[in-house]
Write a protein that holds these residues in place. Structure first.
Motif, mmCIF file in Angstrom:
data_model
loop_
_atom_site.group_PDB
_atom_site.id
_atom_site.type_symbol
_atom_site.label_atom_id
_atom_site.label_comp_id
_atom_site.label_asym_id
_atom_site.label_seq_id
_atom_site.Cartn_x
_atom_site.Cartn_y
_atom_site.Cartn_z
ATOM 1 N N THR A 1 49.221 36.689 37.478
ATOM 2 C CA THR A 1 50.077 35.654 37.320
ATOM 3 C C THR A 1 49.259 34.450 37.344
ATOM 4 N N TYR A 2 48.060 34.394 38.039
ATOM 5 C CA TYR A 2 47.043 33.415 38.003
ATOM 6 C C TYR A 2 45.875 33.567 37.345
ATOM 7 N N GLY A 3 45.374 34.702 36.825
ATOM 8 C CA GLY A 3 44.276 34.765 36.263
ATOM 9 C C GLY A 3 42.955 35.077 37.058
ATOM 10 N N PHE A 4 43.456 35.224 38.446
ATOM 11 C CA PHE A 4 42.367 35.254 39.173
ATOM 12 C C PHE A 4 41.680 36.590 39.296
ATOM 13 N N PRO A 5 40.150 36.758 38.896
ATOM 14 C CA PRO A 5 39.663 38.100 38.860
ATOM 15 C C PRO A 5 39.757 38.721 40.258
ATOM 16 N N VAL A 6 40.008 40.222 40.222
ATOM 17 C CA VAL A 6 39.863 41.105 41.102
ATOM 18 C C VAL A 6 38.687 41.281 41.950
ATOM 19 N N ASP A 7 37.534 41.258 41.075
ATOM 20 C CA ASP A 7 36.146 41.370 41.859
ATOM 21 C C ASP A 7 35.973 39.785 42.483
ATOM 22 N N LEU A 8 36.439 38.961 42.022
ATOM 23 C CA LEU A 8 36.196 37.516 43.013
ATOM 24 C C LEU A 8 37.066 37.416 44.167
ATOM 25 N N THR A 9 38.509 38.257 44.228
ATOM 26 C CA THR A 9 39.263 38.328 45.113
ATOM 27 C C THR A 9 38.521 39.257 46.196
ATOM 28 N N ALA A 10 37.723 40.499 45.785
ATOM 29 C CA ALA A 10 36.921 41.292 46.551
ATOM 30 C C ALA A 10 35.989 40.756 47.192
ATOM 31 N N ASP A 11 35.228 39.696 46.423
ATOM 32 C CA ASP A 11 34.075 39.142 46.910
ATOM 33 C C ASP A 11 34.212 38.112 48.090
#
Length: 872
Positions: free
Chosen positions: A398-408
């Motif tokens: 929905t918001y285009g927030f990368p998965v790896d950035l969330t994980a980081d």
């Protein structure tokens, strides 16, 4: 010894010993499309080691730029938090291709480290493969390293160490033992020598690895001695610089100190030991050199890795409080440090800055919004240490927030990410998308019969037999009139959609039935499904029929497809070698081509591409296609597209000045394409542009249509086609004069209204006048002048005017100068704007704002008097 000096001394040392100094190859491997990035010094010599390529020298030395941030070699998560992990690094290496072997490699390494770099011999330890008695003897007997500082790795150490000092290119092929050189930082640093339980400490640091390729491992695991053993060495420039500069972390060497200082300057962070500064300093190197080598931020492949690295750097800048674009400003710092060794960095500095700035601006809003949502989700965990997969998916989808950035971010909070749940959510979305489709995709049909023989390169009509039939996704024995179906034939002239070219249309006709083919898709890689409707009769498995391709559509399609190859090559000539295909769609109407490029094409660039392609068309050269091995094709100059899957045997298409791997159908000669014309150019994603072009009769129709429109326009403007531009220019001048006169009249009307408005002001305590009015029909840009006039007329006053149009409210507030210390115009506007769903601000004497809740405006204006009186 500065990093630049260390690099130069290494190259000069081996050049003086007969080695050819070979420049660093691109970070995008030119000889291995399966490799994401160049990740070691030997990559550019891979074909030399395997015997597929020969060079005029047998000894080489290089300083190879490398990236490890994706795939098997991915250090991204550790970068900035450990002393020696990087996304980008330089690998110093010397190589022997069947020339010298272990003895010279070892003696040269020792001389360079001790005599040239001046490292104390008693600080150096070495390892050898536990079975390599030859290397052990050279170290002990010829170099003189004491036995207690020579460690056999794999000897009595168990399976964990068995492969530590044995290198292999793959499961089969060249391989051999290694010998590593370690530097001892001294007992004040915790850690043990290699092979010990404390080997992961920081006391003993590996600085150089010497690989001795002496075997060829066959499929049965047997290792056969190579007829010409080779040497491949690698020494990380950053690691040896840390040793020679007497620092423990790579981030403390001169190169990184300069980059960290630049990151601190741009983020305002005073703590130079902050890990976020280290991340930014590391990432500017990787990003800049990837852009130098033609990689553009994107959503797949190499472009996606670059985007990940950029966004990780921006997120760390955000952590330091920098919310404005800053990352691109570090390119100058990097060029000052590395531009002498890599002139291409200086040559492309402006372009690198432009690409990074565009990506920063694009991601800024996503980052800020995503961080707020993620922060809220983390605060609601209630002691749980796992962020659920659905939240991760929502952030991504929905918001285009990368998965790896969330994980980081979660990793920093010691929170795990439910990646399995994320994948489940992704799969659910895919299934919903498929369920929404009207027809079952050809690739989902169950088929276990013989492959389809494609005859469409040479024939547009064949005699064929029906091998399988499908209705509503299920296998059937017979198809009746009126039914939609998929037909599989033993051989066919129909091209099945692939490589961007659409599937053929046409008819399948027999005495029993007439089937119209609307599309041709692949059920399996070698099985074609003819999709369409049986208009009459019936069709059975085993039926004999005539398969006939729609000739006009096929010819129009192949003209566009062949033009696409020429256009791809022309784009690379005009825009640069970084241009890479990102997708295409070729049908009978047009060719739509997406490619990596970071700016809109100019009219001059479009014209240049058209000229190049049409020149190739007019040459009317023959088009040739041939089958050959993949490696042979790439070595012969054929362009292989990253991300495409190629077999061992590929089809190489030579058309004009272009050579690419392509399985599509094409014209016989370039002249068959006809006129080539680009009709549109646009952006479709970050760093991806799209051109649409036409050929043949479509081009003629386009030219005729444009000519007709030009004739109509010139007639309407009462001029000739040749003079239409000057006629439009004169009309524009006239229009501006009319608009200026209109604006002057509106200002006069507003001024007149101001005289009447002044009479409506009410007097408050201390002689302060308050005027609040809504002025329907008055343009927003006229309100400011009107407020200034009213302030002059009323002397000591607070003036608030508003208007609204199409659901949009405009507010202007003014406060006379003497009064602005007590009542600020920005506060007045803010008080009103928050009541009407908006915001505003400005100077103490003049402020503007807006909102969208028109129904709330009257009450909001009515509240101003009490608010002002409270301030007075």
């Amino acid at each position: 010894m500065k990093t630049s000096e260390i690099r130069q001394k290494f190259l000069s040392f081996f050049e003086g010993r007969g080695h050819q100094v070979v420049p660093s190859s691109s970070l995008v491997p030119g000889n291995d499309p399966t490799l994401l990035f160049t990740n070691a010094g030997m990559v550019q010599f891979k074909d030399v080691f395997t015997g597929k390529e020969t060079r005029p020298y047998r000894r080489a030395v290089s300083s190879q730029r490398c990236v490890r941030a994706g795939g098997k070699h991915n250090d991204l998560e550790n970068v900035g938090y450990t002393a020696r992990h990087h996304t980008f690094f330089e690998m110093l290496g010397n190589f022997s291709f069947g020339d010298y072997f272990k003895r010279d490699a070892i003696l040269n390494a020792w001389e360079l480290l001790t005599s040239v770099y001046g490292l104390p011999a008693d600080k150096l330890w070495v390892t050898v493969y536990h079975e390599d008695d030859e290397a052990y003897a050279i170290w002990q007997n010829e170099v003189g390293v004491p036995a207690e500082r020579i460690i056999r790795i794999g000897d009595n150490k168990g399976a964990r160490y068995a492969s530590d000092n044995f290198w292999q290119m793959a499961d089969t092929g060249p391989c051999g033992p290694c010998s590593e050189i370690f530097f001892d930082h001294g007992p004040e640093v915790w850690g043990g020598p290699p092979g010990s339980p404390e080997e992961d400490g920081d006391r003993y640091i590996e600085v150089w690895n010497l690989v001795f390729m002496q075997f060829d491992r066959s499929a049965d695991g047997v290792m056969h001695p190579l007829p010409s053993p080779c040497v491949d060495t690698g020494m990380g420039l950053e690691r040896i610089a840390a040793v020679l500069q007497h620092v423990h972390s790579n981030y403390d060497i001169d190169l990184f100190k300069a980059l960290i200082a630049g990151a601190a300057r741009e983020t305002g962070c005073a703590d130079l030991s902050n890990n976020s500064l280290k991340v930014i300093a590391d990432h500017i190197r990787a990003c800049s050199f990837l852009i130098v080598d033609g990689v553009i931020p994107g959503n797949e492949g190499r472009g996606y890795v670059l985007r990940r690295i950029i966004r990780r750097a921006l997120r760390h800048g955000h952590k330091l409080g920098q919310t404005r674009p800053f990352f691109h400003k570090l390119v100058g710092d990097l060029a000052a440090q590395m531009g002498e060794a890599y002139p291409e960095l200086l040559a492309q500095q402006a372009r690198i800055e432009q690409v990074l700035k565009q990506e920063e601006e694009r991601f800024g809003e996503t980052l800020e919004h995503g961080l707020k949502i993620l922060e809220g989700a983390l605060q609601q965990l209630d002691g749980s240490k796992v962020l659920d997969g659905q939240t991760v998916f929502t952030l991504y989808d929905t918001y285009g927030f990368p998965v790896d950035l969330t994980a980081d971010i979660c990793r920093e909070r010691e929170v795990d990410v439910d990646l399995a749940g994320f994948e489940t959510a992704m799969q659910r979305q895919r299934e919903q998308a498929r369920a929404a489709g009207k027809f079952k995709a050809a690739a989902e049909l169950v088929y276990d019969g013989a492959a389809t023989q494609f005859e469409g390169y040479d024939h547009l009509q064949t005699q064929s037999s029906v091998l399988a039939l499908y209705v509503d996704g299920l296998s059937v024995d017979v198809v009746n009139a009126g039914q939609q179906a998929v037909v599989v034939l033993d051989n066919t002239p129909f091209y099945a959609e692939s490589g961007g070219q659409v599937g053929d249309t046409g008819v399948l006709h027999s005495a029993e039935g007439h089937f119209v083919v609307h599309d041709t898709q692949k059920i399996q890689s070698q099985v074609f499904g003819h999709q369409g409707v049986l208009e009459s009769g019936e069709l059975r498995i085993g039926s004999k029929l005539q398969a006939q391709v729609d000739v006009a559509k096929r010819e129009a399609t192949i003209r566009n497809h062949s033009a696409t190859h020429l256009m791809h090559k022309a784009l690379r000539e005009v825009l640069g070698g970084h241009v890479q295909q990102r997708g295409s769609l070729v049908d009978a109407q047009k060719t739509r081509f997406d490619f990596a490029h970071d700016a809109a094409m100019t009219a001059e660039q479009i014209a240049a591409v058209e000229a190049i392609v049409n020149r190739e068309v007019l040459q009317n050269t023959s088009v040739a296609a041939q089958l050959m091995g993949f490696d042979e094709a790439v070595e012969g100059g054929a362009m292989a597209l990253f991300g495409e899957k190629y077999g061992d045997e590929v089809r190489v298409l030579d058309i004009g000045f272009s050579r690419e791997l392509c399985g599509g159908t094409h014209v016989s000669r370039t002249g068959d394409i006809g006129l080539f014309k680009i009709v549109s150019e646009s952006g479709v994603a970050a760093g991806v542009r799209r051109v649409e072009a036409i050929t043949g009769l479509n081009s003629l129709a386009w030219v005729q249509g444009i000519n007709g429109l030009l004739s109509q326009a010139s007639a309407a403007l009462r001029t000739t086609p040749e003079d239409i531009a000057s006629r439009i220019g004169s009309l524009q001048v006239q229009l501006k004069d009319v608009e200026r006169e209109r604006d002057q009249l509106k200002d006069k009307l507003a001024s007149s209204a101001g005289q009447d408005l002044a009479q409506q002001a009410i007097e408050l305590a201390g002689g302060v006048k308050l005027l609040v009015a809504n002025l329907p029909g008055v343009e927003a840009k006229s309100l400011r002048n009107l407020v200034d006039q009213l302030k002059d007329k009323l002397q000591s006053a607070v003036v608030v005017l508003s208007t609204s149009e199409d659901g949009k409210i405009s507010l202007v507030a003014g406060v006379t100068k003497a009064l602005s210390a007590t009542v600020k115009a920005g506060d007045v506007v803010g008080h009103i704007a928050q009541q009407v769903g908006g915001k505003g601000g400005g100077r103490p004497d003049m402020a503007m704002g807006g909102g969208s809740d028109v129904a709330a405006l009257p009450q909001a204006l009515a509240s101003v008097q009490a608010w002002v009186e409270a301030k007075l």
